[in-house]
Design a protein around this motif. Structure first.
Motif, mmCIF file in Angstrom:
data_model
loop_
_atom_site.group_PDB
_atom_site.id
_atom_site.type_symbol
_atom_site.label_atom_id
_atom_site.label_comp_id
_atom_site.label_asym_id
_atom_site.label_seq_id
_atom_site.Cartn_x
_atom_site.Cartn_y
_atom_site.Cartn_z
ATOM 1 N N GLY A 1 11.411 -0.419 -1.147
ATOM 2 C CA GLY A 1 10.938 0.760 -0.196
ATOM 3 C C GLY A 1 9.503 0.595 -0.502
ATOM 4 N N THR B 1 6.438 1.608 7.104
ATOM 5 C CA THR B 1 6.119 2.704 7.187
ATOM 6 C C THR B 1 4.853 2.818 8.439
ATOM 7 O OG1 THR B 1 7.993 2.994 7.263
ATOM 8 C CG2 THR B 1 6.389 5.041 8.491
ATOM 9 N N LEU C 1 -1.144 -1.616 -1.233
ATOM 10 C CA LEU C 1 -1.297 -1.218 -2.051
ATOM 11 C C LEU C 1 -1.678 -1.803 -2.693
ATOM 12 C CD1 LEU C 1 2.100 0.291 -1.496
ATOM 13 C CD2 LEU C 1 -0.043 2.507 -2.247
ATOM 14 N N ARG D 1 -5.242 -0.052 -1.522
ATOM 15 C CA ARG D 1 -4.736 1.415 -2.581
ATOM 16 C C ARG D 1 -5.976 2.514 -2.016
ATOM 17 N NH1 ARG D 1 -0.849 3.497 -5.280
ATOM 18 N NH2 ARG D 1 0.486 1.465 -5.790
ATOM 19 N N LEU E 1 -5.368 7.133 3.209
ATOM 20 C CA LEU E 1 -4.181 6.395 3.827
ATOM 21 C C LEU E 1 -2.867 8.240 3.848
ATOM 22 C CD1 LEU E 1 -2.487 2.859 5.617
ATOM 23 C CD2 LEU E 1 -0.564 5.119 4.122
ATOM 24 N N HIS F 1 -1.651 10.694 6.539
ATOM 25 C CA HIS F 1 0.090 11.129 6.526
ATOM 26 C C HIS F 1 -0.105 12.632 6.742
ATOM 27 C CE1 HIS F 1 2.584 7.271 5.043
ATOM 28 N NE2 HIS F 1 1.614 6.261 5.994
#
Ligand code: ADP
Ligand code: MG
Length: 311
Positions: A75, A80, A244, A274, A278, A282
């Motif tokens: 994860g 996504t 990242l 990174r 970004l 979101h």
């Protein structure tokens, strides 16, 4: 329902009854920009496209829909984010793009402003397997098959059925003639959802951070792809993507080189740094390319799309 000006992002609350058709040309009273607004739940839009714009007669013979799943059992590696930004960048190049949120967490749906809309599960359950009943058009010119918490029931319901792993692939057969690209966001696991996504796809994009544990996650997914390729006739290709990434971190540079070797060069040349833009995008619920197209991550996702289009 709400419509949002795609120039100045002003949000308007409107009555759904103003839509006599699935879309409507409107003018923003703030910035005077004229744009197309879409009904939030245009359940008949996809059948409309299927029947009116893409009948078999006028379908270009060479039309190929590329199905890409974005997966990694780990994860927080930007699966996504990568799905959303690739889709947005492809849509900006006039490609018809469908995003499939195949993760119970429904983060992709949330980023596209969809909460608790019909998912794959409801479409399979109540609508006789017609996914078009759940697909909606989002404001970024991207189509979305949303997810919600009930998606967890899909695995319980279908896992013991014969050929359960081909369920998504089979359902996409009818839809794929409408789209140029279908991108599937998957959960951080190698279960029902990821397996279905992999078996429906032509290409797996594997986002990964450049650290030791992430390298381990990449080997898991690459092994899974090898098993699929050996046990089925499915020609599934894959590419690793460093996300990242901190270019000033020596360990990350070393791990990136190791990853390239581990994947026999099947890594995208583009890396995604990174970048706080970004995270800000979101919060604004926008693809980073729309939020700030000059941001580092925005430019890198644009480069990634160019590289993807060449595969
Ligand atoms: P996954 O789907 O693999 O769990 P997400 O796309 O949800 O990963 O990203 C995990 C977190 O990392 C999110 O908080 C997201 O904002 C952040 N993130 C993703 N890509 C970047 C990036 N390039 N720069 C900074 N933060 C990022
Ligand atoms: Mg995710």
């Amino acid at each position: 329902m709400f419509i949002i000006c795609d120039n100045c992002n002003t949000k308007y609350k409107v009555d759904e009854s103003i839509f006599k058709k699935p879309s409507l040309t409107v003018k923003c009273s703030r910035c005077k920009h004229v744009f197309t607004a879409y009904k939030t739940q245009p359940q008949d839009v996809v059948p409309y496209i299927l029947e009116n714009n893409h009948s078999d007669a006028d379908k270009p013979i060479a039309h190929v829909c590329k199905i890409i799943c974005v997966c990694n059992q780990k994860g927080g590696v930007a699966k996504t984010s990568t799905c959303l930004n690739l889709a947005s960048s492809l849509a900006a190049q006039q490609k018809q793009v469908l995003l499939i949120d195949f993760d119970v967490q429904a983060n992709l749906s949330l980023l596209l402003g969809c909460k608790n809309e019909k998912s794959f599960f409801e479409a399979m359950d109540a609508d006789g397997g017609d996914l078009t009943k759940a697909i909606i058009k989002t404001k970024h010119d991207i189509w979305l098959l949303p997810s919600n918490s009930r998606m967890a029931l899909a695995s319980k319901k279908y896992i013991n059925k014969q050929n359960f792993e081909y369920l998504l692939r089979e359902k996409l057969e009818r839809i794929k003639k409408v789209f140029d690209y279908i991108l599937i966001d998957t959960p951080p696991s190698g279960d029902f959802y990821t397996l279905n996504a992999l078996l429906a796809s032509d290409l797996a994009v594997i986002p990964t951070q450049c650290d030791y544990l992430s390298m381990n996650g990449v080997s898991h997914i690459v092994n899974m792809i090898s098993v699929i390729r050996n046990k089925t006739r499915h020609k599934l290709d894959y590419r690793g993507l460093a996300t990242l990434y901190d270019p000033n971190n020596t360990v990350e540079k070393v791990v990136y080189e190791k990853l390239k070797t581990q994947l026999n060069g099947k890594m995208f040349n583009t890396v995604i740094n990174r970048d706080s833009s970004l995270q800000e995008s979101h919060i604004a619920r926008m693809p980073v390319i729309s939020y700030d197209k000059n941001s580092i991550a925005g430019q890198q996702y644009h480069d990634l799309t160019t590289e993807l289009l060449r595969i």
